[in-house]
Design an enzyme around this catalytic site. Structure first.
Site, PDB file in Angstrom:
ATOM      1  N   GLY A  99       0.885  -1.278   0.059  1.00  0.00           N
ATOM      2  CA  GLY A  99      -0.159  -0.153  -0.042  1.00  0.00           C
ATOM      3  C   GLY A  99       1.047   1.129  -0.010  1.00  0.00           C
ATOM      4  O   GLY A  99       0.693   2.082   0.751  1.00  0.00           O
ATOM      5  N   GLU A 142      -2.788  -2.400  -4.685  1.00  0.00           N
ATOM      6  CA  GLU A 142      -3.773  -1.841  -3.698  1.00  0.00           C
ATOM      7  C   GLU A 142      -4.324  -0.153  -4.501  1.00  0.00           C
ATOM      8  O   GLU A 142      -3.527   0.588  -4.175  1.00  0.00           O
ATOM      9  CB  GLU A 142      -3.446  -1.587  -2.267  1.00  0.00           C
ATOM     10  CG  GLU A 142      -3.113  -2.734  -1.656  1.00  0.00           C
ATOM     11  CD  GLU A 142      -2.695  -2.662  -0.206  1.00  0.00           C
ATOM     12  OE1 GLU A 142      -3.241  -1.577   0.237  1.00  0.00           O
ATOM     13  OE2 GLU A 142      -2.168  -3.451   0.336  1.00  0.00           O
ATOM     14  N   TYR A 260      -2.382  -5.291  15.208  1.00  0.00           N
ATOM     15  CA  TYR A 260      -2.293  -3.823  15.492  1.00  0.00           C
ATOM     16  C   TYR A 260      -3.654  -3.411  15.551  1.00  0.00           C
ATOM     17  O   TYR A 260      -4.820  -3.850  15.112  1.00  0.00           O
ATOM     18  CB  TYR A 260      -1.634  -2.820  14.511  1.00  0.00           C
ATOM     19  CG  TYR A 260      -2.299  -2.925  13.108  1.00  0.00           C
ATOM     20  CD1 TYR A 260      -3.103  -1.791  12.749  1.00  0.00           C
ATOM     21  CD2 TYR A 260      -1.940  -3.751  12.056  1.00  0.00           C
ATOM     22  CE1 TYR A 260      -3.673  -1.789  11.495  1.00  0.00           C
ATOM     23  CE2 TYR A 260      -2.672  -3.601  10.894  1.00  0.00           C
ATOM     24  CZ  TYR A 260      -3.378  -2.606  10.427  1.00  0.00           C
ATOM     25  OH  TYR A 260      -4.113  -2.528   9.266  1.00  0.00           O
ATOM     26  N   TRP A 347      -1.440  -9.544   9.155  1.00  0.00           N
ATOM     27  CA  TRP A 347      -0.405  -8.204   8.893  1.00  0.00           C
ATOM     28  C   TRP A 347      -0.075  -7.660  10.551  1.00  0.00           C
ATOM     29  O   TRP A 347      -1.101  -7.276  10.855  1.00  0.00           O
ATOM     30  CB  TRP A 347      -0.886  -7.480   8.110  1.00  0.00           C
ATOM     31  CG  TRP A 347      -0.041  -6.217   7.855  1.00  0.00           C
ATOM     32  CD1 TRP A 347      -0.144  -5.003   8.569  1.00  0.00           C
ATOM     33  CD2 TRP A 347       0.910  -6.154   6.842  1.00  0.00           C
ATOM     34  NE1 TRP A 347       0.759  -4.258   7.966  1.00  0.00           N
ATOM     35  CE2 TRP A 347       1.494  -4.758   7.153  1.00  0.00           C
ATOM     36  CE3 TRP A 347       1.394  -7.070   5.934  1.00  0.00           C
ATOM     37  CZ2 TRP A 347       2.651  -4.521   6.399  1.00  0.00           C
ATOM     38  CZ3 TRP A 347       2.673  -6.522   5.240  1.00  0.00           C
ATOM     39  CH2 TRP A 347       2.956  -5.147   5.197  1.00  0.00           C
TER      40      TRP A 347
END
Length: 367
Positions: A99, A142, A260, A347
């Site tokens: 990204g 992306e 996260y 991720w």
């Protein structure tokens, strides 16, 4: 003429065998490693995974060839060797793209729009994968955002799979795995993915079922990686169902979850649930699971799990974070198994806290 027919038939045979075998994948329990985190490859507990992604290789915008960041050649070239010290059977894939914003997306668009540039990309990717002993390749574009770009993605994947089959036929090596990271649903808002080409060409897709809510694009708190989200289309379950309804087999879907969370600054400390009014980002916006646990340990904080969304959240004063904890990870892995999906990916490894999330995922799967 006859001398050329046999190699062509061999390539076609391998190609069609691929359509039915999906390269023999039984399960994918995977995670990404990213060189930018400075997390040492040697610290990855590869025993917790069946597949590991090394991210990211670059796309040269002039030559359309795949390249490795010059400062990270050693890390990429030794990635497979190092992670196999703990787990000799782990499969590794080189992930390309990421990204990186409009410039990276534009480079992929330009590359995929012409047969010659697609060939430069494909051929160079195979050479690098073999040179660095990766078992496969992973595309992270992306995102294609027009019907033309989606059609070109389909052409790219079809040609890529044919080139992989041909390389295998010529060299005798096992065919490289081929996967792609994709949007949460089978359309990028209103632009449909080329599902038939994806099904024919890829071993699986990595569905990025996260970043649904964040302070940069939402003025209320939210479950950033909700498995369910009643009354909306913003959830992992909805995304999975769109892919299946569009014709992709469930056993080609790998569901992603984040290591996260996303952090907001509450408008009112006393209004602290999901979809509470917020006034921007708190902390660094994206906060690793390890950092969240440190905050919980240090603060007079509240941490809760919500089974409706399958998401956790933390608040202390006006700081609010939505994230996945071991409870939500376990629920997601159970969902993946119950719905016949191929597996999961995370991720990314650097965000875990002493492998707590990875161990929970593996344990729930039954590894």
């Amino acid at each position: 003429m006859a001398a050329k027919i046999f190699p062509l038939l061999s390539t076609l045979l391998l190609f069609f065998l691929h359509l039915h075998s999906s390269a023999g994948q039984n399960v994918v329990r995977a995670a990404y490693w990213h060189y930018g985190t400075q997390f040492p490859v040697s610290e990855i507990d590869s025993t917790l995974f069946t597949h590991l992604f090394c991210a990211f290789a670059d796309l040269d915008r002039q030559t359309y060839r795949v390249t490795i960041p010059s400062a990270n050649q050693a890390q990429f070239s030794t990635f497979t060797e190092i992670v196999r010290r703990r787990n000799p059977s782990v499969k590794t894939l080189l992930s390309i793209g990421g990204g990186g914003g409009e410039a990276v997306a534009a480079a992929f668009d330009s590359m995929a729009s012409q047969a010659n540039s697609r060939k430069q990309f494909i051929d160079s990717s195979i050479i690098i994968a073999r040179s660095y002993r990766f078992d496969g390749l992973d595309l992270d574009w992306e995102y294609p955002d027009t019907t033309t770009k989606m059609a070109n993605l389909g052409l790219l994947l079809t040609e890529w799979r044919a080139a992989i089959a041909n390389e295998s036929a010529v060299t005798g090596n096992a065919p490289l795995l081929l996967s792609a990271a994709v949007f949460r649903s089978s359309d990028y808002f209103t632009i449909d993915y080329p599902v038939q080409e994806i099904s024919n060409s890829l071993d699986w897709i990595n569905v990025m079922a996260y970043d649904f809510y964040g302070a940069g694009w939402s003025n209320v708190t939210g479950p950033p990686a909700a498995l369910y989200n009643p009354g909306t289309t913003v959830s992992g379950d909805y995304g999975v169902r769109t892919w299946i309804q569009s014709g992709l087999s469930a056993n080609k879907i790998v569901l992603g979850f984040p290591y996260y969370g996303r952090a907001w600054r509450l408008a009112n400390a006393n209004d602290n649930g999901f979809f509470a009014p917020a006034v921007g980002a708190a902390l660094t916006d994206a906060v690793s699971y390890e950092e969240i646990n440190d905050l919980i340990d240090d603060d007079d904080a509240t941490a809760l799990y919500n089974a409706t969304y399958v998401s956790n959240y933390y608040y202390s004063g006006t700081t609010w974070i939505g994230y996945d904890d071991t409870t939500s990870i376990s629920a997601k892995v159970t969902y993946i198994k119950d719905n016949g999906l191929l597996g999961y990916f995370a991720w990314q490894v650097a965000g875990d806290d002493d492998w707590a999330l990875s161990r929970q995922a593996a344990s729930t799967w039954g590894a």
